[in-house]
Design a protein around this motif. Sequence first.
Motif, short mmCIF file in Angstrom:
data_model
loop_
_atom_site.label_atom_id
_atom_site.label_comp_id
_atom_site.label_asym_id
_atom_site.label_seq_id
_atom_site.Cartn_x
_atom_site.Cartn_y
_atom_site.Cartn_z
N TRP A 32 2.41 19.70 10.41
CA TRP A 32 3.19 18.47 10.54
C TRP A 32 2.65 17.58 11.66
O TRP A 32 2.60 16.35 11.51
CB TRP A 32 4.67 18.82 10.79
N LEU A 33 2.24 18.19 12.78
CA LEU A 33 1.66 17.41 13.87
C LEU A 33 0.37 16.72 13.43
O LEU A 33 0.11 15.56 13.80
CB LEU A 33 1.37 18.30 15.08
N GLU A 35 -0.34 15.74 10.47
CA GLU A 35 0.08 14.63 9.63
C GLU A 35 0.60 13.47 10.47
O GLU A 35 0.33 12.30 10.17
CB GLU A 35 1.16 15.12 8.66
N GLN A 36 1.34 13.79 11.51
CA GLN A 36 1.86 12.72 12.38
C GLN A 36 0.71 11.96 13.03
O GLN A 36 0.76 10.74 13.16
CB GLN A 36 2.77 13.30 13.47
N ASN A 37 -0.32 12.67 13.42
CA ASN A 37 -1.49 12.02 14.02
C ASN A 37 -2.17 11.11 13.00
O ASN A 37 -2.61 10.00 13.34
CB ASN A 37 -2.48 13.06 14.52
N TYR A 39 -0.68 9.62 10.47
CA TYR A 39 0.20 8.45 10.33
C TYR A 39 0.05 7.51 11.52
O TYR A 39 0.12 6.28 11.36
CB TYR A 39 1.65 8.89 10.17
N VAL A 72 6.52 7.01 6.91
CA VAL A 72 6.65 7.66 8.21
C VAL A 72 8.07 8.22 8.39
O VAL A 72 8.24 9.34 8.87
CB VAL A 72 6.30 6.69 9.35
N HIS A 75 8.46 11.28 6.51
CA HIS A 75 7.79 12.39 7.18
C HIS A 75 8.72 13.03 8.21
O HIS A 75 8.76 14.26 8.35
CB HIS A 75 6.51 11.89 7.85
N TYR A 76 9.47 12.21 8.93
CA TYR A 76 10.48 12.75 9.86
C TYR A 76 11.56 13.51 9.09
O TYR A 76 11.99 14.59 9.51
CB TYR A 76 11.13 11.61 10.66
N TYR A 79 10.41 16.91 8.12
CA TYR A 79 10.44 17.86 9.24
C TYR A 79 11.85 18.42 9.44
O TYR A 79 12.03 19.65 9.57
CB TYR A 79 9.97 17.17 10.52
N ALA A 258 5.20 8.19 18.27
CA ALA A 258 4.19 9.19 17.92
C ALA A 258 3.25 9.45 19.09
O ALA A 258 2.89 10.61 19.37
CB ALA A 258 3.40 8.73 16.70
N HIS A 261 5.09 11.64 21.68
CA HIS A 261 5.29 13.00 21.20
C HIS A 261 3.99 13.79 21.20
O HIS A 261 3.94 14.92 21.72
CB HIS A 261 5.88 12.97 19.78
#
Length: 279
Positions: A32-33, A35-37, A39, A72, A75-76, A79, A258, A261
């Motif tokens: 997930w991290l 993917e966040q990067n 995004y 985005v 995506h949250y 999670y 992002a 975090h």
Amino acid sequence: MSKLASSAAFLVSTSTNGSPSRETFRKFFECWLGEQNNYLEQLISTCKDYDHNRKNSPQSSQATLQPLINRVLEHYEHYYRSKSRWAKDDVLSMLSPSWTSTLEHAFLWIGGWRPTVAFHLLYSKSGHQLEAQLHELICGLGTGDLGDLSASQLTRVDQLQRKTVREENELTEKLAKHQETVADSSMVELAHEVTELLRSENTGDEVEEERVESTLAPKKDGLQEILQMADDLRLRTIKSVIEILTPIQAVHFLIAAAELHLRLHDWGKKGDWARRVHH
């Protein structure tokens, strides 16, 4: 969207291979991290494209931002849905996550970030962008970013912040009351009886474990309920802030969220690694 599919696929694989565990959530979180990067890179790139195109076609530029914002936010949601599923099997790991650093642990509130931090993040980023674009604003040129929040937007943010503070305080108090049950009569009686059994060297491990589990079960259930409420508040806060902002302001906010975090996670992991090496 292949990256989102990877964490979703990982989630599906845990469904077919048995109950979720602490280690499987660690792997999910790492996916997930990543993917966040990804995004974050998309948000930054889209923001630069918007700044380049907005003078020629501001309305069409704004319209192109919303689909990315929605992805985005999804995506949250992904999670927190996953976290809720894992919490049903192991709420204690969700409240004391081994996949985060000691630095992150120091700022945890009920297994995650404190919802009111979102407002401090918004005000901090708004202040930085206001200072950077002060000349344009003095000249009457709107920047469109978080330094250009309107009076009505600030009023709505203030109202939302006050509401979120009340809900956050209520949950904090609810957790405090639940934590006090660790010393209720059932726990004190069980602790005494088990201590006497140990002193007499009486072997009744199975019976003892059953009683411990049955006594702790409502404590864990209560913690799971509170964690779910806290995560719901976290997600609602993000969505509510985004609803107040224009699309380009929402992009700037999501970038700041992002960045904070991911960098806090990186700094904490590096610090933990350095301490292990030196010891």
